[in-house]
Structure formats: structure tokens, C-alpha cells
Enzyme design. Structure first.
Site, PDB file in Angstrom:
ATOM      1  N   LYS A 143       0.828  -1.220   0.000  1.00 37.85           N
ATOM      2  CA  LYS A 143       0.000   0.000   0.000  1.00 37.85           C
ATOM      3  C   LYS A 143       0.864   1.272   0.000  1.00 37.85           C
ATOM      4  CE  LYS A 143      -2.252  -0.898   3.818  1.00 37.85           C
ATOM      5  NZ  LYS A 143      -1.635  -2.182   4.178  1.00 37.85           N
ATOM      6  N   ARG A 168     -10.285   1.299   7.663  1.00 41.90           N
ATOM      7  CA  ARG A 168      -9.892  -0.070   7.993  1.00 41.90           C
ATOM      8  C   ARG A 168     -10.974  -0.787   8.793  1.00 41.90           C
ATOM      9  NH1 ARG A 168      -3.862   1.090   7.813  1.00 41.90           N
ATOM     10  NH2 ARG A 168      -2.827  -0.913   7.937  1.00 41.90           N
ATOM     11  N   ARG A 226      -1.285  -8.672  13.060  1.00 44.42           N
ATOM     12  CA  ARG A 226      -1.823  -7.647  12.154  1.00 44.42           C
ATOM     13  C   ARG A 226      -2.591  -8.283  10.998  1.00 44.42           C
ATOM     14  NH1 ARG A 226       3.596  -5.025  10.802  1.00 44.42           N
ATOM     15  NH2 ARG A 226       2.470  -3.853   9.216  1.00 44.42           N
ATOM     16  N   ARG A 239      11.184  -1.603  12.197  1.00 47.33           N
ATOM     17  CA  ARG A 239       9.904  -1.068  12.674  1.00 47.33           C
ATOM     18  C   ARG A 239       9.382  -1.924  13.810  1.00 47.33           C
ATOM     19  NH1 ARG A 239       5.272   0.501   8.291  1.00 47.33           N
ATOM     20  NH2 ARG A 239       3.909  -0.704   9.633  1.00 47.33           N
ATOM     21  N   ARG A 292      11.639  -6.032   5.701  1.00 47.21           N
ATOM     22  CA  ARG A 292      11.618  -4.626   6.116  1.00 47.21           C
ATOM     23  C   ARG A 292      12.093  -4.487   7.560  1.00 47.21           C
ATOM     24  NH1 ARG A 292       6.092  -1.312   5.718  1.00 47.21           N
ATOM     25  NH2 ARG A 292       5.538  -2.586   7.497  1.00 47.21           N
TER      26      ARG A 292
HETATM   27  P1  B4P Z   1       3.538  -1.913   2.416  1.00 44.37           P
HETATM   28  O1  B4P Z   1       2.419  -2.873   2.293  1.00 44.37           O
HETATM   29  O2  B4P Z   1       3.578  -0.780   1.451  1.00 44.37           O
HETATM   30  O3  B4P Z   1       3.508  -1.526   3.942  1.00 44.37           O
HETATM   31  P2  B4P Z   1       2.625  -0.443   4.670  1.00 44.37           P
HETATM   32  O4  B4P Z   1       1.999   0.549   3.767  1.00 44.37           O
HETATM   33  O5  B4P Z   1       3.551   0.083   5.651  1.00 44.37           O
HETATM   34  O6  B4P Z   1       1.392  -1.239   5.253  1.00 44.37           O
HETATM   35  P3  B4P Z   1       1.093  -1.686   6.708  1.00 44.37           P
HETATM   36  O7  B4P Z   1      -0.302  -2.209   6.674  1.00 44.37           O
HETATM   37  O8  B4P Z   1       2.156  -2.614   7.150  1.00 44.37           O
HETATM   38  O9  B4P Z   1       1.236  -0.422   7.640  1.00 44.37           O
HETATM   39  P4  B4P Z   1       0.412   0.914   7.884  1.00 44.37           P
HETATM   40  O10 B4P Z   1       1.411   1.983   7.933  1.00 44.37           O
HETATM   41  O11 B4P Z   1      -0.706   1.102   6.915  1.00 44.37           O
HETATM   42  O12 B4P Z   1       4.980  -2.551   2.217  1.00 44.37           O
HETATM   43  C1  B4P Z   1       5.521  -3.536   3.048  1.00 44.37           C
HETATM   44  C2  B4P Z   1       6.913  -3.941   2.580  1.00 44.37           C
HETATM   45  O13 B4P Z   1       6.812  -4.651   1.351  1.00 44.37           O
HETATM   46  C3  B4P Z   1       7.887  -2.788   2.314  1.00 44.37           C
HETATM   47  O14 B4P Z   1       9.122  -3.103   2.884  1.00 44.37           O
HETATM   48  C4  B4P Z   1       7.994  -2.709   0.800  1.00 44.37           C
HETATM   49  O15 B4P Z   1       9.254  -2.271   0.371  1.00 44.37           O
HETATM   50  C5  B4P Z   1       7.740  -4.138   0.400  1.00 44.37           C
HETATM   51  N1  B4P Z   1       7.093  -4.249  -0.916  1.00 44.37           N
HETATM   52  C6  B4P Z   1       6.072  -3.503  -1.371  1.00 44.37           C
HETATM   53  N2  B4P Z   1       5.725  -3.883  -2.622  1.00 44.37           N
HETATM   54  C7  B4P Z   1       6.557  -4.935  -2.946  1.00 44.37           C
HETATM   55  C8  B4P Z   1       6.680  -5.768  -4.103  1.00 44.37           C
HETATM   56  N3  B4P Z   1       5.895  -5.637  -5.195  1.00 44.37           N
HETATM   57  N4  B4P Z   1       7.619  -6.747  -4.077  1.00 44.37           N
HETATM   58  C9  B4P Z   1       8.425  -6.897  -2.982  1.00 44.37           C
HETATM   59  N5  B4P Z   1       8.369  -6.132  -1.879  1.00 44.37           N
HETATM   60  C10 B4P Z   1       7.441  -5.158  -1.852  1.00 44.37           C
HETATM   61  O16 B4P Z   1      -0.223   0.666   9.335  1.00 44.37           O
HETATM   62  C11 B4P Z   1       0.596   0.454  10.463  1.00 44.37           C
HETATM   63  C12 B4P Z   1      -0.257   0.472  11.734  1.00 44.37           C
HETATM   64  O17 B4P Z   1      -0.855   1.792  11.910  1.00 44.37           O
HETATM   65  C13 B4P Z   1      -1.452  -0.477  11.771  1.00 44.37           C
HETATM   66  O18 B4P Z   1      -1.091  -1.788  12.163  1.00 44.37           O
HETATM   67  C14 B4P Z   1      -2.358   0.249  12.823  1.00 44.37           C
HETATM   68  O19 B4P Z   1      -1.936  -0.004  14.142  1.00 44.37           O
HETATM   69  C15 B4P Z   1      -2.140   1.712  12.523  1.00 44.37           C
HETATM   70  N6  B4P Z   1      -3.153   2.230  11.587  1.00 44.37           N
HETATM   71  C16 B4P Z   1      -2.908   2.722  10.344  1.00 44.37           C
HETATM   72  N7  B4P Z   1      -4.069   3.098   9.753  1.00 44.37           N
HETATM   73  C17 B4P Z   1      -5.067   2.840  10.646  1.00 44.37           C
HETATM   74  C18 B4P Z   1      -6.476   2.973  10.622  1.00 44.37           C
HETATM   75  N8  B4P Z   1      -7.110   3.481   9.547  1.00 44.37           N
HETATM   76  N9  B4P Z   1      -7.194   2.596  11.711  1.00 44.37           N
HETATM   77  C19 B4P Z   1      -6.581   2.118  12.798  1.00 44.37           C
HETATM   78  N10 B4P Z   1      -5.246   1.934  12.887  1.00 44.37           N
HETATM   79  C20 B4P Z   1      -4.491   2.288  11.827  1.00 44.37           C
END
Ligand code: B4P
Length: 206
Positions: free
Chosen positions: A31, A106, A162, A151, A145
Site C-alpha cells: 500500500k 480499515r 496484524r 519497525r 523490512r
Molecule cells: P507496504 O504494504 O507498502 O507496507 P505499509 O503501507 O507500511 O502497510 P502496513 O499495513 O504494514 O502499515 P500501515 O502503515 O498502513 O509494504 C511492506 C513492505 O513490502 C515494504 O518493505 C515494501 O518495500 C515491500 N514491498 C512492497 N511492494 C513490494 C513488491 N511488489 N515486491 C516486494 N516487496 C514489496 O499501518 C501500520 C499500523 O498503523 C497499523 O497496524 C495500525 O496499528 C495503525 N493504523 C494505520 N491506519 C489505521 C487505521 N485506519 N485505523 C486504525 N489503525 C491504523
């Protein structure tokens, strides 16, 4: 850094119409990665609730102190805190020409809140991009990551928590948006640029 992200062919983009998108998917589906590229391709701000929470945690704000406990446990930050944050952010002038929400809504309650925010503003969503990726792949990505960035919510135990929370609380949102005809499902496996190209092509063919 400017990157080529594939062909931009969305009629909404070509005509300069505001584009309002959501990006949904399990942790590790890509994402945040794709949001940065789509933001550039469509010239719209990408708003990541996760990034906003992490920034607040880093700066030890009141919100950050509250959010950290939940994030470190792999749980969602309570809707009350999250909704207020998004309501404030969507009141900023830079979203007038569109936005990409990464990781919000979410929960079903967050869907209702977003409906209300957009309804009051007289606007609506154009599409909900659902990024898919299987569990083994997302766990592997997040562990990688973890090794690179350390992290605090990227340990294997918390990653699995998660994923469970996503299945219980967020996966049901896809059916809601499907019933509104908004879902564009895109395979998140493969090279990052390849996935970006798929999303842009899927949005253009809507
Ligand atoms: P991503 O999937 O991009 O990770 P993210 O955006 O950080 O999503 P995540 O769900 O983990 O965290 P978020 O910040 O939204 O990438 C993951 C890894 O994969 C990276 O290292 C990337 O380089 C790699 N990657 C990506 N594409 C790839 C590909 N094609 N091939 C290989 N590798 C690849 O949320 C974090 C926390 O915040 C949640 O757990 C929650 O506690 C809180 N939160 C956020 N939004 C919330 C909401 N709306 N409500 C309540 N809590 C919330």
C-alpha cells in the site's frame, strides 16, 4: 526522484477531474509503496494514516503516545482517534483536486465516517483499489523490512497478529465497496513498477 510508472490513461486524470481513491490491502501488500507512485502519477496527495501515526509516535505527541500502545501490539488505533485525524486532514485545501487514502478506512465504522465526511463535502469516491498478496509473501516482505528498518510492529508475532486483525476487521470492507461498484482488485505480487502499471491500467479501463 522521478520514476516512470507506466502509462497514465485515466480519463479522469486527462480531463483534470478530481480523483478520489482508496488503497486497501493486508499489511505488506504494498500500500505505502504503491501510494507514493500513484500520488506522483495522478498528482494527488497520498494520505497514509500509518505514516501520520508513526510521525506522531516519533515526535512523542499526545496522539503518538496513545497510538503507540496499539500499533506495537499489532492492533488498530481506536476509531475515535483515527477518524478525527482523517477528518482534519481531508479539510486541508490540497485535497480539493483529489486524494489517495492509504490504509483508511480499515473498519466499518471508519467507512461510515468517511461516507459522512465526503457526503458533507458533496464529493464521492471514484474507486477502491484492493491490493492482493498471499500470507507467505507479505510475512516475508515485512520480515525483510524489519531487518532493514527495524519497525517495532514488524516482528513475526506482531505481523501475524496484524494479518488476523486485517482479516477480521478490514477484509469485510471489500464487500461493502464491491456492492457500490467501486472495487478494482489488483494482484500485488511481482515487481513494484509492474504492480503500479497494473493499477494504472485497471483504473484507466474503468
Ligand atoms: P507496504 O504494504 O507498502 O507496507 P505499509 O503501507 O507500511 O502497510 P502496513 O499495513 O504494514 O502499515 P500501515 O502503515 O498502513 O509494504 C511492506 C513492505 O513490502 C515494504 O518493505 C515494501 O518495500 C515491500 N514491498 C512492497 N511492494 C513490494 C513488491 N511488489 N515486491 C516486494 N516487496 C514489496 O499501518 C501500520 C499500523 O498503523 C497499523 O497496524 C495500525 O496499528 C495503525 N493504523 C494505520 N491506519 C489505521 C487505521 N485506519 N485505523 C486504525 N489503525 C491504523
Amino acid at each position: 526522484m522521478t520514476e516512470t510508472v507506466g502509462t497514465t490513461g485515466s480519463s479522469a486524470v486527462e480531463s483534470g477531474t478530481a480523483l478520489r481513491l482508496l488503497l486497501v490491502g493486508p499489511p505488506g501488500a504494498g500500500k505505502g509503496t504503491q501510494a507514493a507512485r500513484l500520488s506522483e502519477a495522478y498528482s494527488i496527495p497520498a494520505i497514509s494514516t500509518g505514516d501520520i501515526f508513526r510521525e506522531n509516535v516519533k515526535n512523542e505527541t499526545e496522539l503518538g503516545v496513545k497510538a503507540k500502545t496499539f500499533m506495537d501490539a499489532g492492533q488498530y488505533v481506536p476509531d475515535s482517534l483515527t477518524n478525527d485525524l482523517v477528518r482534519d486532514r481531508l479539510a486541508q485545501p490540497d485535497v480539493a483536486d483529489g486524494f489517495l487514502l492509504d490504509g483508511y478506512p480499515r473498519t466499518l465504522q471508519q467507512v461510515e465516517e468517511l461516507d459522512d465526511i465526503l457526503g458533507v463535502a458533496g464529493s464521492a469516491l471514484d474507486a477502491v483499489v484492493v491490493l492482493t498478496a498471499d500470507t507467505d509473501e507479505v510475512v516475508a516482505r515485512l520480515l525483510k523490512r524489519s531487518a532493514e528498518q527495524g519497525r517495532s510492529d514488524d516482528t513475526e508475532e506482531i505481523i501475524r497478529k496484524r494479518l488476523d486483525v486485517y482479516t477480521e476487521q478490514t477484509a469485510p470492507l471489500v464487500a461493502v465497496y464491491q456492492s457500490r461498484g467501486l472495487v478494482v482488485e489488483v494482484d500485488g505480487l511481482g515487481e513494484i513498477d509492474e504492480v503500479t502499471g497494473r493499477i494504472i491500467a485497471a483504473l484507466a479501463s474503468r
